[in-house]
Design a protein around this motif. Structure first.
Motif, PDB file in Angstrom:
ATOM      1  N   SER A  56      -7.888  -3.884  13.404  1.00  0.00           N
ATOM      2  CA  SER A  56      -8.391  -4.977  12.558  1.00  0.00           C
ATOM      3  C   SER A  56      -9.154  -4.432  11.358  1.00  0.00           C
ATOM      4  CB  SER A  56      -9.297  -5.907  13.367  1.00  0.00           C
ATOM      5  OG  SER A  56      -8.565  -6.577  14.377  1.00  0.00           O
ATOM      6  N   LYS A  57      -9.942  -3.384  11.599  1.00  0.00           N
ATOM      7  CA  LYS A  57     -10.697  -2.794  10.492  1.00  0.00           C
ATOM      8  C   LYS A  57      -9.761  -2.146   9.489  1.00  0.00           C
ATOM      9  CE  LYS A  57     -14.098  -1.369   8.041  1.00  0.00           C
ATOM     10  NZ  LYS A  57     -14.622  -2.319   7.053  1.00  0.00           N
ATOM     11  N   ARG A  58      -8.702  -1.506   9.983  1.00  0.00           N
ATOM     12  CA  ARG A  58      -7.738  -0.871   9.074  1.00  0.00           C
ATOM     13  C   ARG A  58      -7.090  -1.903   8.144  1.00  0.00           C
ATOM     14  NH1 ARG A  58      -4.800   1.260  12.629  1.00  0.00           N
ATOM     15  NH2 ARG A  58      -3.263  -0.386  12.823  1.00  0.00           N
ATOM     16  N   VAL A  59      -6.604  -3.000   8.711  1.00  0.00           N
ATOM     17  CA  VAL A  59      -5.960  -4.008   7.851  1.00  0.00           C
ATOM     18  C   VAL A  59      -6.995  -4.692   6.967  1.00  0.00           C
ATOM     19  CG1 VAL A  59      -4.013  -4.359   9.392  1.00  0.00           C
ATOM     20  CG2 VAL A  59      -6.037  -5.803   9.633  1.00  0.00           C
ATOM     21  N   PRO A  89       0.829  -1.212   0.000  1.00  0.00           N
ATOM     22  CA  PRO A  89       0.000   0.000   0.000  1.00  0.00           C
ATOM     23  C   PRO A  89       0.858   1.254   0.000  1.00  0.00           C
ATOM     24  CG  PRO A  89       0.003  -1.032   2.172  1.00  0.00           C
ATOM     25  CD  PRO A  89       0.724  -1.966   1.260  1.00  0.00           C
ATOM     26  N   ASP A  90       0.360   2.297  -0.690  1.00  0.00           N
ATOM     27  CA  ASP A  90       1.073   3.573  -0.645  1.00  0.00           C
ATOM     28  C   ASP A  90       0.522   4.410   0.505  1.00  0.00           C
ATOM     29  OD1 ASP A  90      -1.336   4.694  -1.534  1.00  0.00           O
ATOM     30  OD2 ASP A  90      -0.669   4.821  -3.614  1.00  0.00           O
ATOM     31  N   GLU A  91       1.024   5.611   0.643  1.00  0.00           N
ATOM     32  CA  GLU A  91       0.642   6.438   1.788  1.00  0.00           C
ATOM     33  C   GLU A  91      -0.840   6.796   1.751  1.00  0.00           C
ATOM     34  OE1 GLU A  91       1.180   8.237   5.423  1.00  0.00           O
ATOM     35  OE2 GLU A  91       2.469   6.857   4.303  1.00  0.00           O
ATOM     36  N   ILE A  92      -1.381   7.043   0.559  1.00  0.00           N
ATOM     37  CA  ILE A  92      -2.813   7.355   0.449  1.00  0.00           C
ATOM     38  C   ILE A  92      -3.644   6.171   0.903  1.00  0.00           C
ATOM     39  CG2 ILE A  92      -4.677   7.754  -1.216  1.00  0.00           C
ATOM     40  CD1 ILE A  92      -2.847   9.684  -2.666  1.00  0.00           C
ATOM     41  N   ASP A  93      -3.266   4.955   0.496  1.00  0.00           N
ATOM     42  CA  ASP A  93      -3.971   3.753   0.935  1.00  0.00           C
ATOM     43  C   ASP A  93      -3.958   3.645   2.457  1.00  0.00           C
ATOM     44  OD1 ASP A  93      -4.395   2.939  -1.715  1.00  0.00           O
ATOM     45  OD2 ASP A  93      -2.503   1.833  -1.782  1.00  0.00           O
ATOM     46  N   ARG A  94      -2.802   3.869   3.049  1.00  0.00           N
ATOM     47  CA  ARG A  94      -2.662   3.719   4.505  1.00  0.00           C
ATOM     48  C   ARG A  94      -3.539   4.725   5.264  1.00  0.00           C
ATOM     49  NH1 ARG A  94       2.015   0.931   5.774  1.00  0.00           N
ATOM     50  NH2 ARG A  94       3.512   0.668   4.101  1.00  0.00           N
ATOM     51  N   VAL A  95      -3.453   5.974   4.832  1.00  0.00           N
ATOM     52  CA  VAL A  95      -4.190   7.026   5.543  1.00  0.00           C
ATOM     53  C   VAL A  95      -5.691   6.795   5.417  1.00  0.00           C
ATOM     54  CG1 VAL A  95      -4.705   9.497   5.571  1.00  0.00           C
ATOM     55  CG2 VAL A  95      -2.342   8.720   5.321  1.00  0.00           C
ATOM     56  N   ARG A  96      -6.151   6.485   4.221  1.00  0.00           N
ATOM     57  CA  ARG A  96      -7.590   6.263   4.028  1.00  0.00           C
ATOM     58  C   ARG A  96      -8.074   5.039   4.787  1.00  0.00           C
ATOM     59  NH1 ARG A  96      -8.328   7.598  -2.464  1.00  0.00           N
ATOM     60  NH2 ARG A  96      -8.493   9.872  -2.226  1.00  0.00           N
ATOM     61  N   GLN A 100     -15.809   4.747  10.616  1.00  0.00           N
ATOM     62  CA  GLN A 100     -16.787   3.660  10.655  1.00  0.00           C
ATOM     63  C   GLN A 100     -17.221   3.373  12.085  1.00  0.00           C
ATOM     64  OE1 GLN A 100     -17.963   2.135   7.956  1.00  0.00           O
ATOM     65  NE2 GLN A 100     -18.826   0.183   8.635  1.00  0.00           N
ATOM     66  N   GLY A 101     -16.408   3.823  13.054  1.00  0.00           N
ATOM     67  CA  GLY A 101     -16.718   3.555  14.452  1.00  0.00           C
ATOM     68  C   GLY A 101     -16.395   2.134  14.847  1.00  0.00           C
ATOM     69  N   ALA A 102     -15.384   1.555  14.201  1.00  0.00           N
ATOM     70  CA  ALA A 102     -15.028   0.166  14.480  1.00  0.00           C
ATOM     71  C   ALA A 102     -14.551   0.005  15.923  1.00  0.00           C
ATOM     72  CB  ALA A 102     -13.929  -0.286  13.514  1.00  0.00           C
ATOM     73  N   ARG A 136     -12.691   5.460  -0.402  1.00  0.00           N
ATOM     74  CA  ARG A 136     -12.094   6.659  -1.003  1.00  0.00           C
ATOM     75  C   ARG A 136     -12.504   7.911  -0.239  1.00  0.00           C
ATOM     76  NH1 ARG A 136     -14.546   9.050  -5.402  1.00  0.00           N
ATOM     77  NH2 ARG A 136     -15.247   7.034  -6.166  1.00  0.00           N
ATOM     78  N   ARG A 137     -13.756   7.953   0.227  1.00  0.00           N
ATOM     79  CA  ARG A 137     -14.249   9.135   0.933  1.00  0.00           C
ATOM     80  C   ARG A 137     -14.262   8.951   2.443  1.00  0.00           C
ATOM     81  NH1 ARG A 137     -19.282  10.848  -3.097  1.00  0.00           N
ATOM     82  NH2 ARG A 137     -17.952  11.337  -4.908  1.00  0.00           N
ATOM     83  N   CYS A 138     -13.765   7.790   2.909  1.00  0.00           N
ATOM     84  CA  CYS A 138     -13.668   7.514   4.353  1.00  0.00           C
ATOM     85  C   CYS A 138     -15.040   7.602   5.023  1.00  0.00           C
ATOM     86  CB  CYS A 138     -12.678   8.448   5.031  1.00  0.00           C
ATOM     87  SG  CYS A 138     -11.018   8.370   4.331  1.00  0.00           S
ATOM     88  N   ASN A 139     -16.061   7.106   4.359  1.00  0.00           N
ATOM     89  CA  ASN A 139     -17.420   7.103   4.876  1.00  0.00           C
ATOM     90  C   ASN A 139     -17.802   5.709   5.361  1.00  0.00           C
ATOM     91  OD1 ASN A 139     -17.848   9.793   4.266  1.00  0.00           O
ATOM     92  ND2 ASN A 139     -18.699   9.372   2.252  1.00  0.00           N
TER      93      ASN A 139
END
Length: 264
Positions: free
Chosen positions: A28-31, A6-13, A21-23, A61-64
């Protein structure tokens, strides 16, 4: 097996979307998000784009929050869920069936501790997993505990579910990334804009009643961004799409070939 970095954009998003999402378990949700991104890249590289769909593309993409769907992808008409774990024992047939038996196919993605690389180990039909579990339950011999079998078919055999395909190489030609400053090509007096979203190549976009022939980007103009509640210049480029969506900042769509890097 296929490796994805993953690149930096992938990681941050992936991280920010997990928090939005309120995980309960953000890690775990990030990975899990990174696993979906890895499989999307595999599909883009090896499967016809018209034969698969990523359910959560817009959400990540929109972190929704994600759409209400029990699976992550549809591939050749099958419902596919991506399971991502650092512990490979999570990919034992019994474990997979216990955690998810409602989809058609499960894809297995392993990640390193640093989350800097993911390996797509393989995939399996849920019906086959259930059969393996039943067989194991009826097995009367002595199976060495050290030889437990992971559920996995090679990723390249996934292509056999649909049309014969070679390396599709459907990666974007678009040179721009979120945060880039651009202007209309060939017009030195054109206003400077900020790239907010880089759309997938297969996205169908219409402008003035005509479909764009080529890849598209969405941009915002600084004057609009300045109307937001915060200083958009301090926002990570990967999160500009989320910021504009939250603040209802108007975006403008351009064919990427009609834009150039700003000279201002």
């Amino acid at each position: 097996m296929y490796q994805f970095t993953p690149d930096e954009i992938d990681r941050v998003r992936a991280d920010y979307q997990a928090k939005q999402q309120g995980a309960e378990d953000v890690g775990s949700k990030r990975v899990g998000n990174l696993g979906e991104i890895a499989f999307e890249q595999f599909c883009r590289e090896y499967l016809p784009t018209e034969m698969w769909e990523w359910e959560n593309e817009d959400a990540i993409r929109r972190c929704n929050p994600e759409s209400f769907s029990g699976h992550d992808f549809e591939v050749f008409g099958y419902e596919v869920d991506v399971k991502t774990s650092r512990d490979v024992s999570a990919f034992l047939p019994e474990t997979l069936v216990e955690n998810d038996s409602d989809d058609d196919i499960i894809v297995m993605a392993w990640h390193r501790d640093a989350e800097d690389s993911l390996i797509l180990l393989g995939w399996e039909h849920v019906a086959v997993l259930e059969s393996k579990v039943r067989t194991q339950e009826n097995f009367s011999g002595q199976e060495p505990a050290k030889l437990q079998h992971l559920a996995s078919q090679p990723m390249n055999s996934l292509q056999d579910l649909g049309p014969n395909t070679a390396n599709m190489n459907q990666t974007p030609d678009n040179p721009f990334s979120p945060g880039d400053r651009v202007q209309r090509k060939g017009d030195d007096d054109a206003s400077e804009a900020i790239v907010v979203e880089v759309l997938p190549p297969e996205t169908q976009i219409e402008l003035y009643g005509q479909e764009i022939d080529g890849e598209a980007v969405r941009v915002a103009f600084p004057s609009s961004l300045d109307e937001g509640p915060g200083d958009w210049r301090d926002i990570d480029s990967a999160l500009l799409s989320s910021y504009c969506d939250d603040q209802k900042i108007k975006l403008y769509t351009y064919k990427h070939g009609n834009l150039s890097y700003s000279k201002k």
